[in-house]
Design a protein around this motif. Sequence first.
Motif, PDB file in Angstrom:
ATOM      1  N   UNK A  99       4.982  27.912  30.890  1.00  0.00           N
ATOM      2  CA  UNK A  99       4.275  26.685  31.238  1.00  0.00           C
ATOM      3  C   UNK A  99       3.023  27.134  31.968  1.00  0.00           C
ATOM      4  N   UNK A 100       1.865  26.688  31.487  1.00  0.00           N
ATOM      5  CA  UNK A 100       0.612  27.072  32.117  1.00  0.00           C
ATOM      6  C   UNK A 100      -0.393  25.951  31.978  1.00  0.00           C
ATOM      7  N   UNK A 101      -1.456  26.041  32.791  1.00  0.00           N
ATOM      8  CA  UNK A 101      -2.506  25.035  32.764  1.00  0.00           C
ATOM      9  C   UNK A 101      -3.793  25.684  32.274  1.00  0.00           C
ATOM     10  N   UNK A 102      -4.417  25.070  31.282  1.00  0.00           N
ATOM     11  CA  UNK A 102      -5.665  25.592  30.727  1.00  0.00           C
ATOM     12  C   UNK A 102      -6.831  25.260  31.658  1.00  0.00           C
TER      13      UNK A 102
ATOM     14  N   UNK B 111      -3.399  34.172  35.846  1.00  0.00           N
ATOM     15  CA  UNK B 111      -3.245  33.338  37.037  1.00  0.00           C
ATOM     16  C   UNK B 111      -3.090  31.846  36.734  1.00  0.00           C
ATOM     17  N   UNK B 112      -3.150  31.439  35.473  1.00  0.00           N
ATOM     18  CA  UNK B 112      -2.932  30.025  35.142  1.00  0.00           C
ATOM     19  C   UNK B 112      -1.456  29.732  34.822  1.00  0.00           C
ATOM     20  N   UNK B 113      -0.609  30.756  34.897  1.00  0.00           N
ATOM     21  CA  UNK B 113       0.824  30.579  34.624  1.00  0.00           C
ATOM     22  C   UNK B 113       1.484  29.837  35.781  1.00  0.00           C
ATOM     23  N   UNK B 114       2.242  28.805  35.435  1.00  0.00           N
ATOM     24  CA  UNK B 114       2.987  28.031  36.427  1.00  0.00           C
ATOM     25  C   UNK B 114       4.444  28.488  36.466  1.00  0.00           C
ATOM     26  N   UNK B 115       5.016  28.761  35.296  1.00  0.00           N
ATOM     27  CA  UNK B 115       6.413  29.182  35.248  1.00  0.00           C
ATOM     28  C   UNK B 115       6.807  29.688  33.880  1.00  0.00           C
ATOM     29  N   UNK B 116       8.038  30.231  33.813  1.00  0.00           N
ATOM     30  CA  UNK B 116       8.601  30.754  32.564  1.00  0.00           C
ATOM     31  C   UNK B 116       9.923  30.052  32.301  1.00  0.00           C
ATOM     32  N   UNK B 117      10.152  29.650  31.078  1.00  0.00           N
ATOM     33  CA  UNK B 117      11.391  28.975  30.697  1.00  0.00           C
ATOM     34  C   UNK B 117      12.517  30.003  30.648  1.00  0.00           C
ATOM     35  N   UNK B 118      13.624  29.716  31.319  1.00  0.00           N
ATOM     36  CA  UNK B 118      14.787  30.607  31.289  1.00  0.00           C
ATOM     37  C   UNK B 118      15.910  30.024  30.440  1.00  0.00           C
TER      38      UNK B 118
END
Length: 97
Positions: A6-9, A44-51
């Motif tokens: 999950x990231x924001x452009x 640095x635009x990464x918010x999280x990773x799906x587990x």
Amino acid sequence: MGDILLFQTEQGNYLLHRVTALRKHQFQTTGDGNYFRDGWFANDCIIGRVVYFIRKDKQIDCCNVKYRLLSRLWMILFPFRRLLFPIWLHIRRYIRK
């Protein structure tokens, strides 16, 4: 590669897509249902990773070997997605009956 992030452009859009390539401080993603790559984004635009995620009331672990193999296969088939989607949609009509 293959992780779902999950990231924001830079435009402020949020994307939840699979990583398909890496550079030193950047990553490239592709949506599982897309025929095109999203481009390169700064780490640095990464918010999280799906587990894990839930599909049809079943929890799917993203670290599961079977899941990793299937997602790897889907990434390898990227050049053929434009052909595969219509075939899959046609077949799916009969499976759901």
